[in-house]
Scaffold this active site. Structure first.
Site, PDB file in Angstrom:
ATOM      1  N   ARG A  69      53.962  30.982  46.662  1.00 40.01           N
ATOM      2  CA  ARG A  69      54.070  29.769  45.850  1.00 40.01           C
ATOM      3  C   ARG A  69      55.502  29.235  45.831  1.00 40.01           C
ATOM      4  O   ARG A  69      55.728  28.033  45.856  1.00 40.01           O
ATOM      5  CB  ARG A  69      53.562  30.051  44.440  1.00 40.01           C
ATOM      6  CG  ARG A  69      52.036  30.148  44.423  1.00 40.01           C
ATOM      7  CD  ARG A  69      51.513  30.517  43.067  1.00 40.01           C
ATOM      8  NE  ARG A  69      52.002  29.639  42.014  1.00 40.01           N
ATOM      9  CZ  ARG A  69      52.047  29.988  40.734  1.00 40.01           C
ATOM     10  NH1 ARG A  69      51.629  31.175  40.344  1.00 40.01           N
ATOM     11  NH2 ARG A  69      52.507  29.139  39.838  1.00 40.01           N
ATOM     12  N   HIS A 118      56.510  28.169  30.056  1.00 40.92           N
ATOM     13  CA  HIS A 118      55.970  29.322  30.811  1.00 40.92           C
ATOM     14  C   HIS A 118      56.962  29.862  31.841  1.00 40.92           C
ATOM     15  O   HIS A 118      56.559  30.523  32.795  1.00 40.92           O
ATOM     16  CB  HIS A 118      54.639  28.931  31.491  1.00 40.92           C
ATOM     17  CG  HIS A 118      53.520  28.706  30.516  1.00 40.92           C
ATOM     18  ND1 HIS A 118      52.386  27.993  30.821  1.00 40.92           N
ATOM     19  CD2 HIS A 118      53.365  29.132  29.229  1.00 40.92           C
ATOM     20  CE1 HIS A 118      51.581  27.968  29.762  1.00 40.92           C
ATOM     21  NE2 HIS A 118      52.155  28.647  28.786  1.00 40.92           N
ATOM     22  N   CYS A 129      66.056  47.395  34.654  1.00 40.73           N
ATOM     23  CA  CYS A 129      67.441  47.208  34.177  1.00 40.73           C
ATOM     24  C   CYS A 129      67.741  45.767  33.775  1.00 40.73           C
ATOM     25  O   CYS A 129      68.829  45.482  33.272  1.00 40.73           O
ATOM     26  CB  CYS A 129      68.439  47.676  35.237  1.00 40.73           C
ATOM     27  SG  CYS A 129      68.575  46.576  36.659  1.00 40.73           S
ATOM     28  N   ASN A 212      45.473  11.622  33.112  1.00 42.96           N
ATOM     29  CA  ASN A 212      44.789  12.690  33.854  1.00 42.96           C
ATOM     30  C   ASN A 212      43.741  12.050  34.763  1.00 42.96           C
ATOM     31  O   ASN A 212      43.233  10.970  34.458  1.00 42.96           O
ATOM     32  CB  ASN A 212      44.111  13.664  32.872  1.00 42.96           C
ATOM     33  CG  ASN A 212      43.828  15.027  33.493  1.00 42.96           C
ATOM     34  OD1 ASN A 212      43.183  15.134  34.531  1.00 42.96           O
ATOM     35  ND2 ASN A 212      44.337  16.065  32.862  1.00 42.96           N
TER      36      ASN A 212
HETATM   37  C1  BJW Z   1      45.999  15.513  37.498  1.00 46.17           C
HETATM   38  C2  BJW Z   1      46.296  15.209  38.824  1.00 46.17           C
HETATM   39  C3  BJW Z   1      47.053  14.053  39.061  1.00 46.17           C
HETATM   40  C4  BJW Z   1      45.166  17.046  38.805  1.00 46.17           C
HETATM   41  N1  BJW Z   1      47.442  13.282  38.030  1.00 46.17           N
HETATM   42  N2  BJW Z   1      46.381  14.742  36.505  1.00 46.17           N
HETATM   43  C5  BJW Z   1      40.730  34.634  24.857  1.00 46.17           C
HETATM   44  C6  BJW Z   1      40.815  35.664  25.782  1.00 46.17           C
HETATM   45  C7  BJW Z   1      42.054  36.034  26.341  1.00 46.17           C
HETATM   46  C8  BJW Z   1      43.194  35.397  25.972  1.00 46.17           C
HETATM   47  C9  BJW Z   1      43.095  34.370  25.063  1.00 46.17           C
HETATM   48  C10 BJW Z   1      41.892  33.992  24.507  1.00 46.17           C
HETATM   49  N3  BJW Z   1      42.126  32.965  23.656  1.00 46.17           N
HETATM   50  C11 BJW Z   1      43.426  32.692  23.693  1.00 46.17           C
HETATM   51  C12 BJW Z   1      44.044  33.535  24.511  1.00 46.17           C
HETATM   52  C13 BJW Z   1      45.457  33.557  24.821  1.00 46.17           C
HETATM   53  C14 BJW Z   1      45.782  33.045  26.193  1.00 46.17           C
HETATM   54  C15 BJW Z   1      44.950  31.794  26.499  1.00 46.17           C
HETATM   55  O1  BJW Z   1      45.285  30.690  26.127  1.00 46.17           O
HETATM   56  N4  BJW Z   1      43.833  31.959  27.206  1.00 46.17           N
HETATM   57  C16 BJW Z   1      42.876  30.862  27.433  1.00 46.17           C
HETATM   58  C17 BJW Z   1      42.937  30.431  28.892  1.00 46.17           C
HETATM   59  C18 BJW Z   1      41.528  31.357  27.028  1.00 46.17           C
HETATM   60  N5  BJW Z   1      47.195  32.731  26.145  1.00 46.17           N
HETATM   61  C19 BJW Z   1      48.127  33.643  26.375  1.00 46.17           C
HETATM   62  O2  BJW Z   1      47.878  34.791  26.699  1.00 46.17           O
HETATM   63  C20 BJW Z   1      49.554  33.173  26.158  1.00 46.17           C
HETATM   64  N6  BJW Z   1      50.275  34.085  25.346  1.00 46.17           N
HETATM   65  C21 BJW Z   1      49.921  34.357  24.091  1.00 46.17           C
HETATM   66  O3  BJW Z   1      48.940  33.860  23.566  1.00 46.17           O
HETATM   67  O4  BJW Z   1      50.785  35.217  23.447  1.00 46.17           O
HETATM   68  C22 BJW Z   1      50.390  35.753  22.199  1.00 46.17           C
HETATM   69  C23 BJW Z   1      49.763  37.094  22.447  1.00 46.17           C
HETATM   70  C24 BJW Z   1      50.573  38.162  22.779  1.00 46.17           C
HETATM   71  C25 BJW Z   1      50.001  39.407  22.981  1.00 46.17           C
HETATM   72  C26 BJW Z   1      48.628  39.567  22.913  1.00 46.17           C
HETATM   73  C27 BJW Z   1      47.817  38.458  22.637  1.00 46.17           C
HETATM   74  C28 BJW Z   1      48.391  37.218  22.391  1.00 46.17           C
HETATM   75  C29 BJW Z   1      50.291  33.110  27.482  1.00 46.17           C
HETATM   76  C30 BJW Z   1      49.711  32.093  28.393  1.00 46.17           C
HETATM   77  C31 BJW Z   1      50.478  32.113  29.722  1.00 46.17           C
HETATM   78  C32 BJW Z   1      49.863  31.192  30.742  1.00 46.17           C
HETATM   79  N7  BJW Z   1      50.487  31.439  31.992  1.00 46.17           N
HETATM   80  C33 BJW Z   1      50.095  30.631  33.161  1.00 46.17           C
HETATM   81  C34 BJW Z   1      50.711  31.281  34.409  1.00 46.17           C
HETATM   82  C35 BJW Z   1      52.212  30.992  34.483  1.00 46.17           C
HETATM   83  C36 BJW Z   1      52.853  31.595  35.674  1.00 46.17           C
HETATM   84  C37 BJW Z   1      52.376  30.988  36.979  1.00 46.17           C
HETATM   85  O5  BJW Z   1      52.557  29.785  37.204  1.00 46.17           O
HETATM   86  O6  BJW Z   1      51.817  31.749  37.761  1.00 46.17           O
HETATM   87  O7  BJW Z   1      50.546  29.282  33.011  1.00 46.17           O
HETATM   88  S1  BJW Z   1      48.334  30.446  33.277  1.00 46.17           S
HETATM   89  C38 BJW Z   1      48.392  28.800  33.932  1.00 46.17           C
HETATM   90  O8  BJW Z   1      47.732  27.897  33.026  1.00 46.17           O
HETATM   91  C39 BJW Z   1      49.874  28.414  33.967  1.00 46.17           C
HETATM   92  C40 BJW Z   1      49.819  27.002  33.449  1.00 46.17           C
HETATM   93  O9  BJW Z   1      51.076  26.627  32.919  1.00 46.17           O
HETATM   94  C41 BJW Z   1      48.719  27.051  32.419  1.00 46.17           C
HETATM   95  C42 BJW Z   1      48.118  25.700  32.096  1.00 46.17           C
HETATM   96  O10 BJW Z   1      47.477  25.149  33.206  1.00 46.17           O
HETATM   97  P1  BJW Z   1      47.569  23.569  33.465  1.00 46.17           P
HETATM   98  O11 BJW Z   1      48.966  23.200  33.730  1.00 46.17           O
HETATM   99  O12 BJW Z   1      46.879  22.850  32.384  1.00 46.17           O
HETATM  100  O13 BJW Z   1      46.790  23.433  34.871  1.00 46.17           O
HETATM  101  P2  BJW Z   1      45.218  23.249  35.157  1.00 46.17           P
HETATM  102  O14 BJW Z   1      44.986  23.576  36.574  1.00 46.17           O
HETATM  103  O15 BJW Z   1      44.402  23.971  34.152  1.00 46.17           O
HETATM  104  O16 BJW Z   1      44.961  21.686  34.909  1.00 46.17           O
HETATM  105  C43 BJW Z   1      45.495  20.712  35.783  1.00 46.17           C
HETATM  106  C44 BJW Z   1      45.085  19.350  35.257  1.00 46.17           C
HETATM  107  O17 BJW Z   1      45.697  18.348  36.067  1.00 46.17           O
HETATM  108  C45 BJW Z   1      43.578  19.085  35.306  1.00 46.17           C
HETATM  109  O18 BJW Z   1      43.164  18.577  34.042  1.00 46.17           O
HETATM  110  C46 BJW Z   1      43.425  18.010  36.388  1.00 46.17           C
HETATM  111  O19 BJW Z   1      42.368  17.102  36.116  1.00 46.17           O
HETATM  112  C47 BJW Z   1      44.762  17.313  36.314  1.00 46.17           C
HETATM  113  N8  BJW Z   1      45.228  16.629  37.533  1.00 46.17           N
HETATM  114  N9  BJW Z   1      45.712  16.129  39.654  1.00 46.17           N
HETATM  115  C48 BJW Z   1      47.055  13.624  36.796  1.00 46.17           C
HETATM  116  N10 BJW Z   1      47.363  13.640  40.357  1.00 46.17           N
HETATM  117 ZN    ZN Z   2      67.037  47.188  38.218  1.00 41.39          ZN
END
Ligand code: BJW
Ligand code: ZN
Length: 243
Positions: A69, A118, A129, A212
């Site tokens: 990536r 993020h 470390c 969007n």
């Molecule tokens: C266009 C377009 C164009 C396309 N023009 N638009 C139930 C079970 C398990 C966990 C959970 C749960 N309920 C809640 C949780 C917590 C969990 C969560 O939210 N899960 C849900 C998914 C269910 N969240 C977490 O775990 C977070 N931490 C947390 O809650 O801490 C507290 C805690 C601590 C300890 C224990 C428990 C809780 C952390 C979340 C971290 C997310 N990380 C990622 C990966 C980052 C690294 C990487 O890049 O690899 O972040 S996941 C991924 O999703 C990434 C993104 O930032 C994030 C959001 O995605 P995004 O940006 O919205 O992308 P898409 O693909 O979903 O959407 C794209 C959009 O663009 C679409 O709508 C298209 O239509 C549109 N589009 N072309 C305009 N040209």
């Molecule tokens: Zn190290």
């Protein structure tokens, strides 16, 4: 898609703008989104790769995925959507970009107030470390994924189950609450707590504008829904503002 004159009027009366962005803003740069039919996770389950246990169990696969990536990101450029957002700074008193993206493209487009919820794929660190490996020149392959101390190197991004950087998230909540207008651009708005940012704006009286290509979980709550590509719609808005 038509941009309502009422939105342009609201913008003309506004001074504090927040852009809450997701992977869709970078889609037109050639970077895959996560969910949806062309999404990065069409074949792979997000929770399976983007979490710390997956990394410990399979560090090589996760590192290779991030290196892949990073290589893609380095070969792409910001698109007109990123540039339009940077351009808003010339018109409004305060523009804050609250991004879920890790790709650094807002910075490369010239935005100056960016809150990365993020993390950033350009930063990596040793889990033993804490030694940092920053910048495009770092490559997991050349160091075999390990620090000099023997510890595994990971990307400085937020995985599922991990906390978001506290100060950055608090600042984002504050900026959202203070905003006059909050754009929600290119995000499915399903990942929490990030998805609370536009809700915080809404509950504090901000005007919510979604950009969007399709409707999302937040569409029913927004004041203006602009269906189309962010790289086309955001420059149109700028033009209508007379910029
Ligand atoms: C266009 C377009 C164009 C396309 N023009 N638009 C139930 C079970 C398990 C966990 C959970 C749960 N309920 C809640 C949780 C917590 C969990 C969560 O939210 N899960 C849900 C998914 C269910 N969240 C977490 O775990 C977070 N931490 C947390 O809650 O801490 C507290 C805690 C601590 C300890 C224990 C428990 C809780 C952390 C979340 C971290 C997310 N990380 C990622 C990966 C980052 C690294 C990487 O890049 O690899 O972040 S996941 C991924 O999703 C990434 C993104 O930032 C994030 C959001 O995605 P995004 O940006 O919205 O992308 P898409 O693909 O979903 O959407 C794209 C959009 O663009 C679409 O709508 C298209 O239509 C549109 N589009 N072309 C305009 N040209
Ligand atoms: Zn190290």
């Amino acid at each position: 898609m038509e941009v309502a004159e009422s939105l342009i009027q609201q913008l003309k009366n506004a001074s504090r703008i927040v852009f809450f962005t997701g992977a869709g803003i970078s889609a037109e740069s050639g970077i895959s989104t996560f969910r949806g039919k062309d999404g990065l996770w069409q074949k792979l389950k997000p929770e399976e790769l983007a979490n710390f246990d997956a990394f410990l169990n399979n560090p090589k696969i996760v590192q290779e995925w991030y290196q892949h990536r990073r290589d893609i990101i380095h070969s792409t450029n910001p698109n007109p959507g990123h540039f339009a957002i940077a351009e808003f700074e010339k018109i409004f008193d305060e523009v804050t970009v609250v991004t879920q993206n890790v790709d650094n493209l807002h910075k490369r487009a010239g935005s100056s107030n960016i809150l990365e919820l993020h993390g950033n794929i350009e930063r990596n660190y040793c889990i033993e470390c804490g030694n940092e490996f920053i910048g495009a020149e770092f490559d997991y392959k050349t160091v075999n994924g390990k620090c000099k101390c023997g510890g595994l190197i990971r990307p400085d991004v937020v995985w599922f189950g991990e906390m978001l950087p506290y100060e950055i998230f608090s600042e984002a909540e504050k900026k959202a609450a203070e905003s006059d207008i909050c754009f929600v651009v290119g995000t499915s708005a399903v990942v929490y707590p990030a998805a609370n940012i536009p809700l915080r704006a809404l509950h504090n009286g901000s005007v919510l504008v979604e950009v969007n290509i399709e409707s999302t979980d937040i569409s029913s709550l927004v004041h203006h829904s602009l269906l189309g590509r962010s790289g086309e719609i955001l420059p149109i808005i700028l033009e209508m503002l007379g910029s």
